[in-house]
Design an enzyme around this catalytic site. Structure first.
Site, PDB file in Angstrom:
ATOM      1  N   ASP A 134      38.676 -54.704  76.144  1.00 37.82           N
ATOM      2  CA  ASP A 134      39.889 -54.818  76.950  1.00 37.82           C
ATOM      3  C   ASP A 134      40.861 -55.793  76.289  1.00 37.82           C
ATOM      4  O   ASP A 134      40.947 -55.849  75.061  1.00 37.82           O
ATOM      5  CB  ASP A 134      39.495 -55.293  78.360  1.00 37.82           C
ATOM      6  CG  ASP A 134      40.419 -54.764  79.443  1.00 37.82           C
ATOM      7  OD1 ASP A 134      41.578 -55.204  79.492  1.00 37.82           O
ATOM      8  OD2 ASP A 134      39.972 -53.924  80.252  1.00 37.82           O
ATOM      9  N   HIS A 173      44.407 -58.545  82.352  1.00 36.59           N
ATOM     10  CA  HIS A 173      43.685 -57.332  82.745  1.00 36.59           C
ATOM     11  C   HIS A 173      42.189 -57.433  82.470  1.00 36.59           C
ATOM     12  O   HIS A 173      41.354 -57.149  83.342  1.00 36.59           O
ATOM     13  CB  HIS A 173      44.286 -56.130  82.002  1.00 36.59           C
ATOM     14  CG  HIS A 173      43.747 -54.806  82.419  1.00 36.59           C
ATOM     15  ND1 HIS A 173      42.622 -54.243  81.845  1.00 36.59           N
ATOM     16  CD2 HIS A 173      44.176 -53.917  83.345  1.00 36.59           C
ATOM     17  CE1 HIS A 173      42.390 -53.064  82.400  1.00 36.59           C
ATOM     18  NE2 HIS A 173      43.309 -52.842  83.317  1.00 36.59           N
ATOM     19  N   ASN A 186      29.663 -68.986  93.190  1.00 38.17           N
ATOM     20  CA  ASN A 186      29.769 -70.442  93.026  1.00 38.17           C
ATOM     21  C   ASN A 186      30.682 -71.105  94.044  1.00 38.17           C
ATOM     22  O   ASN A 186      31.199 -72.190  93.798  1.00 38.17           O
ATOM     23  CB  ASN A 186      30.266 -70.757  91.614  1.00 38.17           C
ATOM     24  CG  ASN A 186      31.618 -70.114  91.341  1.00 38.17           C
ATOM     25  OD1 ASN A 186      32.175 -69.403  92.184  1.00 38.17           O
ATOM     26  ND2 ASN A 186      32.152 -70.355  90.152  1.00 38.17           N
ATOM     27  N   VAL A 190      35.823 -65.088  93.913  1.00 35.72           N
ATOM     28  CA  VAL A 190      35.173 -63.827  94.260  1.00 35.72           C
ATOM     29  C   VAL A 190      33.748 -63.813  93.705  1.00 35.72           C
ATOM     30  O   VAL A 190      33.368 -64.682  92.930  1.00 35.72           O
ATOM     31  CB  VAL A 190      35.967 -62.633  93.692  1.00 35.72           C
ATOM     32  CG1 VAL A 190      37.343 -62.554  94.331  1.00 35.72           C
ATOM     33  CG2 VAL A 190      36.101 -62.728  92.170  1.00 35.72           C
ATOM     34  N   ALA A 279      37.010 -41.370  78.589  1.00 27.19           N
ATOM     35  CA  ALA A 279      36.237 -40.952  79.761  1.00 27.19           C
ATOM     36  C   ALA A 279      35.894 -39.459  79.722  1.00 27.19           C
ATOM     37  O   ALA A 279      34.890 -39.030  80.286  1.00 27.19           O
ATOM     38  CB  ALA A 279      37.017 -41.277  81.037  1.00 27.19           C
ATOM     39  N   TYR A 281      34.808 -37.672  77.343  1.00 22.61           N
ATOM     40  CA  TYR A 281      33.669 -37.309  76.499  1.00 22.61           C
ATOM     41  C   TYR A 281      32.368 -37.362  77.301  1.00 22.61           C
ATOM     42  O   TYR A 281      32.183 -38.218  78.164  1.00 22.61           O
ATOM     43  CB  TYR A 281      33.590 -38.251  75.296  1.00 22.61           C
ATOM     44  CG  TYR A 281      34.820 -38.235  74.428  1.00 22.61           C
ATOM     45  CD1 TYR A 281      35.394 -37.041  73.999  1.00 22.61           C
ATOM     46  CD2 TYR A 281      35.438 -39.425  74.032  1.00 22.61           C
ATOM     47  CE1 TYR A 281      36.532 -37.023  73.205  1.00 22.61           C
ATOM     48  CE2 TYR A 281      36.568 -39.425  73.234  1.00 22.61           C
ATOM     49  CZ  TYR A 281      37.111 -38.218  72.825  1.00 22.61           C
ATOM     50  OH  TYR A 281      38.236 -38.209  72.034  1.00 22.61           O
ATOM     51  N   VAL A 284      30.122 -40.495  78.052  1.00 15.64           N
ATOM     52  CA  VAL A 284      30.749 -41.574  78.819  1.00 15.64           C
ATOM     53  C   VAL A 284      30.682 -41.262  80.309  1.00 15.64           C
ATOM     54  O   VAL A 284      30.876 -40.121  80.724  1.00 15.64           O
ATOM     55  CB  VAL A 284      32.223 -41.750  78.393  1.00 15.64           C
ATOM     56  CG1 VAL A 284      32.899 -42.845  79.201  1.00 15.64           C
ATOM     57  CG2 VAL A 284      32.319 -42.051  76.897  1.00 15.64           C
TER      58      VAL A 284
END
Length: 382
Positions: A134, A173, A186, A190, A279, A281, A284
């Site tokens: 990413d 992102h 923690n 979230v 995605a 393929y 995946v």
């Protein structure tokens, strides 16, 4: 098989005139895959025809090459030993922020909807290596740092070599995606789907959230070489690049579970196919997005390749500079599935059995049975 250097000699004698006559237009960045491993003779042949080598792609026996212009493609495609010449297509992150929020720890609706919290008594994804391919991950985020084990960078300034140590997120992102997978339990912010999984930042997208297919291929190769167990790709391209197909196949064949966003190009019609690459393929796991009422937003890509659906509307997660933001997109749905994969691997389910398990345990939504909007259904952790 003919040697590339022999043809290079021939073109050096008879091909320069034709290339110079085509030397109109801007340089064209391509991926050139070879029939055999990259070697010095192959590089010499490409350079003698005016190609500038950007980098090697050993996973697919390829190179990234700047051609004089797009018109030069047939000349390079005709070189002996060249398997394919393809444009080094751009890939893009598939989520956009909508608002900033303050860090008060909650079990977000997405993780709750897929019953991640019910699975934690059995598994928290402890030690499972997840590569976030990413924009990078914020190195200092307090909700991630305990699970962040390292990373690498393939984004280079211009045609210079990339500094592998510069994998810190300069967009946000990748940090958001990472938090959905494995934000730490923690007391702040979230909780990730797999709150004890190991996160690795593989930066292939720049500060604008875009990048090249070739850098994604490098990221996949790094994941294979470094023993990753799960790859999350909340990114995609409309371009079908064979070298990328070969790369994800190689990862899958090495035992890595590859999860990718189906895309945000849906038209609301489940009978049309808008699933993007990688995605699309078969190696995946393609993930569509759902809203809190289990509906599919119109922008979530549908198609025969959609395997699972997961929460992807108004998902709050970590962001750069110790922030938290809410984003929608199949980018957000994908890490919910990657997190569930980490939980299942940590619980002892074999990698070779994961996809069948995911399909069998998914909650059927929409039309009974498999469909093009939800695939096999909503992913479930418990």
């Amino acid at each position: 098989m003919k040697k590339l250097f022999v043809l290079a000699l021939m073109v050096g004698l008879v091909g320069v005139v034709s290339l110079s006559s085509q030397a109109v237009g801007s340089p064209h960045r391509v991926i050139i895959t070879l029939e055999s491993e990259v070697n010095d003779n192959a590089i010499a042949a490409l350079e003698s025809n005016g190609g500038k080598i950007v980098k090697r792609l050993p996973l697919v026996n390829g190179l990234v090459v700047m051609l004089p212009n797009e018109a030069a493609v047939p000349t390079f495609n005709a070189l002996a030993g060249v398997k394919k010449v393809e444009a080094d297509a751009k890939v893009f992150a598939l989520g956009k922020p909508s608002s900033a929020v303050q860090p008060t720890e909650t079990l977000e609706w997405g993780a709750n909807r897929i019953d991640a919290d019910l699975a934690w008594a059995t598994s928290k994804g402890t030690g499972v290596k997840v590569a976030i391919i990413d924009t990078g991950i914020d190195k200092d985020h307090p909700d991630l740092v305990a699970n962040l084990k390292g990373g690498t960078n393939f984004v280079a300034p211009g045609l210079k070599a990339a500094d592998p140590n510069k994998w810190n997120d300069d967009n946000g992102h990748g940090t958001h995606v990472a938090g959905i997978v494995a934000a730490v339990d923690n007391s702040i912010g979230v909780i990730g789907v797999a709150p004890e999984a190991s996160l690795y930042a593989v930066k292939v997208l720049d500060k604008t959230g875009s990048g090249y297919v070739s850098d994604v291929i490098d990221g996949i190769y790094w994941a294979i070489q470094n023993g990753m167990q799960v790859i999350n790709m909340s990114l995609g391209s409309a371009s079908d690049v064979q070298a990328l197909h070969d790369a994800v196949d190689a990862a899958y064949n090495s035992g890595i579970l590859v999860v990718a966003a189906a895309g945000n190009s849906g038209d609301g019609n489940p009978n049309t196919n808008e699933v993007i690459y990688p995605a699309k393929y078969s190696s995946v796991i393609a993930v569509a997005a759902t809203a809190s009422d289990d509906s599919i937003p119109t922008w979530s890509s549908s198609g025969a390749e959609v395997e699972l659906a997961a929460p992807g509307v108004s998902i709050r997660s970590t962001w750069n500079d110790n922030m938290y933001k809410t984003i929608s997109g199949t980018s957000m749905a994908t890490p919910h599935v990657a997190g569930v994969v980490a939980l299942k691997l940590s619980s002892g389910i074999l990698a070779s059995d994961i996809r069948v398990n995911l399909q069998a345990t998914a909650q059927d939504l929409g039309i009974a049975g498999f469909d093009y909007s939800y695939g096999y259904g909503l992913v479930k952790a418990y």
